[in-house]
Design a protein around this motif. Structure first.
Motif, PDB file in Angstrom:
ATOM      1  N   TYR A  73      86.611  -1.763 101.211  1.00  0.00           N
ATOM      2  CA  TYR A  73      85.583  -2.584 100.576  1.00  0.00           C
ATOM      3  C   TYR A  73      84.449  -1.694 100.085  1.00  0.00           C
ATOM      4  CZ  TYR A  73      87.433  -7.021 102.396  1.00  0.00           C
ATOM      5  OH  TYR A  73      88.200  -8.118 102.648  1.00  0.00           O
ATOM      6  N   GLN A 107      80.251  -2.074  99.326  1.00  0.00           N
ATOM      7  CA  GLN A 107      79.078  -2.920  99.528  1.00  0.00           C
ATOM      8  C   GLN A 107      77.915  -2.273  98.807  1.00  0.00           C
ATOM      9  OE1 GLN A 107      77.794  -3.276 103.610  1.00  0.00           O
ATOM     10  NE2 GLN A 107      76.723  -5.185 103.211  1.00  0.00           N
ATOM     11  N   GLY A 143      72.325  -5.206  97.887  1.00  0.00           N
ATOM     12  CA  GLY A 143      72.033  -6.567  97.478  1.00  0.00           C
ATOM     13  C   GLY A 143      73.234  -7.365  97.011  1.00  0.00           C
ATOM     14  N   GLN A 144      74.402  -6.830  97.182  1.00  0.00           N
ATOM     15  CA  GLN A 144      75.600  -7.542  96.728  1.00  0.00           C
ATOM     16  C   GLN A 144      76.554  -7.776  97.889  1.00  0.00           C
ATOM     17  OE1 GLN A 144      77.406  -6.057  93.144  1.00  0.00           O
ATOM     18  NE2 GLN A 144      75.484  -5.225  92.378  1.00  0.00           N
ATOM     19  N   SER A 145      77.527  -8.631  97.639  1.00  0.00           N
ATOM     20  CA  SER A 145      78.489  -8.929  98.691  1.00  0.00           C
ATOM     21  C   SER A 145      79.491  -7.794  98.843  1.00  0.00           C
ATOM     22  CB  SER A 145      79.213 -10.228  98.378  1.00  0.00           C
ATOM     23  OG  SER A 145      79.971 -10.075  97.197  1.00  0.00           O
ATOM     24  N   LEU A 146      80.283  -7.894  99.887  1.00  0.00           N
ATOM     25  CA  LEU A 146      81.362  -6.927 100.061  1.00  0.00           C
ATOM     26  C   LEU A 146      82.433  -7.238  99.023  1.00  0.00           C
ATOM     27  CD1 LEU A 146      79.992  -7.157 102.967  1.00  0.00           C
ATOM     28  CD2 LEU A 146      82.157  -6.285 103.819  1.00  0.00           C
ATOM     29  N   LEU A 149      86.241  -6.269  97.650  1.00  0.00           N
ATOM     30  CA  LEU A 149      87.488  -5.593  98.002  1.00  0.00           C
ATOM     31  C   LEU A 149      87.903  -4.670  96.867  1.00  0.00           C
ATOM     32  CD1 LEU A 149      89.844  -5.314 100.006  1.00  0.00           C
ATOM     33  CD2 LEU A 149      90.971  -7.180  98.777  1.00  0.00           C
ATOM     34  N   GLU A 200      92.326  -4.390  93.279  1.00  0.00           N
ATOM     35  CA  GLU A 200      91.726  -5.615  92.771  1.00  0.00           C
ATOM     36  C   GLU A 200      91.236  -5.389  91.346  1.00  0.00           C
ATOM     37  OE1 GLU A 200      91.841  -8.523  94.496  1.00  0.00           O
ATOM     38  OE2 GLU A 200      93.073  -7.295  95.834  1.00  0.00           O
ATOM     39  N   LEU A 232      83.543   0.613 103.071  1.00  0.00           N
ATOM     40  CA  LEU A 232      83.966   0.133 104.382  1.00  0.00           C
ATOM     41  C   LEU A 232      85.477   0.071 104.474  1.00  0.00           C
ATOM     42  CD1 LEU A 232      81.435  -2.804 104.600  1.00  0.00           C
ATOM     43  CD2 LEU A 232      81.493  -0.906 106.205  1.00  0.00           C
ATOM     44  N   PHE A 250      85.905  -3.941 111.135  1.00  0.00           N
ATOM     45  CA  PHE A 250      85.336  -2.997 110.184  1.00  0.00           C
ATOM     46  C   PHE A 250      85.000  -1.667 110.829  1.00  0.00           C
ATOM     47  CE2 PHE A 250      84.677  -5.454 106.358  1.00  0.00           C
ATOM     48  CZ  PHE A 250      84.737  -6.761 106.807  1.00  0.00           C
ATOM     49  N   GLY A 251      85.109  -0.616 110.006  1.00  0.00           N
ATOM     50  CA  GLY A 251      84.533   0.655 110.394  1.00  0.00           C
ATOM     51  C   GLY A 251      83.026   0.591 110.215  1.00  0.00           C
ATOM     52  N   GLU A 252      82.376   1.683 110.580  1.00  0.00           N
ATOM     53  CA  GLU A 252      80.912   1.721 110.493  1.00  0.00           C
ATOM     54  C   GLU A 252      80.427   1.940 109.069  1.00  0.00           C
ATOM     55  OE1 GLU A 252      79.568   3.233 114.894  1.00  0.00           O
ATOM     56  OE2 GLU A 252      80.056   4.742 113.391  1.00  0.00           O
TER      57      GLU A 252
END
Lengths: 110, 118
Positions: free
Chosen positions: B35, B37, B40-43, B45, B58, B92, B109-111
């Motif tokens: 992913y 990120q 200010g935006q969503s995750l 894919l 994607e 991510l 999730f990873g860090e």
């Protein structure tokens, strides 16, 4: 199109006050809804999912198919609830793509 | 649950260079996801990393820009190629389910790897 909307980027409440983080979705099939949380300096993790119908850390969320909503609620906010919250959607079962909202940053004021 | 280790955790890169992010899982998993990120935006894919076959990308993401490897059931890499400042983001790694068994329907999730491109 599949989409998850979190209308509030920032939300501040006082400690002990009720809190509600809004989430609306659009999905053509049968969705599974989740709330993920990211505390400061920690990784993103699952808070709760609608299928489990659990209350986690005092939070609950009810899937309202009529309103296509999955709002996250807690009657009495605590300082440790301050975090970033993401609403997410997936198709039922496994191997489906997850769609995330833009997140709401919750600050609980002491 | 699954424990996911990502590295680097952060890096500052020069425009035009490439960086490879590694993701190691402590158990065998069927599906690994990458992913992005952005602030200010969503995750979003980027792709699904499949063991033994090419990654599934994607819309808006291509293999030349984000080549992915998945040599086994516990490891994957994502390369961000020919970077520009627009690639500055958190990347991510995520997994769902265990190989050979039913999925949990939950993502771990990873860090994250925070990339800054100058």
């Amino acid at each position: 199109a599949q989409r998850v909307t979190q209308p509030e980027k920032l939300l501040s409440v006082f400690k002990g006050a009720p809190v509600e983080l809004k989430c609306n979705y659009s999905y053509s099939g049968s969705p599974e809804l989740f709330w993920y949380v990211q505390y400061s300096r920690q990784r993103l993790q699952l808070l709760l999912r609608h299928i489990s119908r659990e209350s986690i850390k005092g939070f609950t969320a009810d899937l309202n198919k009529g309103e296509t909503s999955f709002h996250l609620k807690k009657p009495f906010a605590q300082e440790e609830d301050s975090a970033m919250y993401y609403c997410a959607l997936s198709g039922l079962g496994t191997g489906n793509q997850f769609y995330f909202g833009t997140g709401t940053s919750l600050t609980v004021i002491p | 649950s699954a424990v996911i280790s990502q590295k680097p955790s952060r890096d500052i890169c020069q425009r035009g260079t490439s960086l490879t992010i590694q993701c190691q899982v402590d158990s065998q998993v069927t599906m690994m996801f990458w992913y992005r990120q952005q602030p200010g935006q969503s995750l979003t894919l980027i792709a699904t990393a499949n063991q033994g076959s090419e990654a599934t990308y994607e819309s808006g993401f291509v293999i030349d820009k984000f080549p992915i490897s998945r040599p086994n059931l516990t490891f994957s890499t994502l390369t961000v190629s020919n970077m520009s400042p627009e690639d500055s983001s958190i990347y991510l790694c995520s997994v769902e389910g265990l190989a050979g068994g039913p999925g949990t329907g939950e993502l771990f999730f990873g860090e994250g790897s925070r990339l800054t491109v100058l």
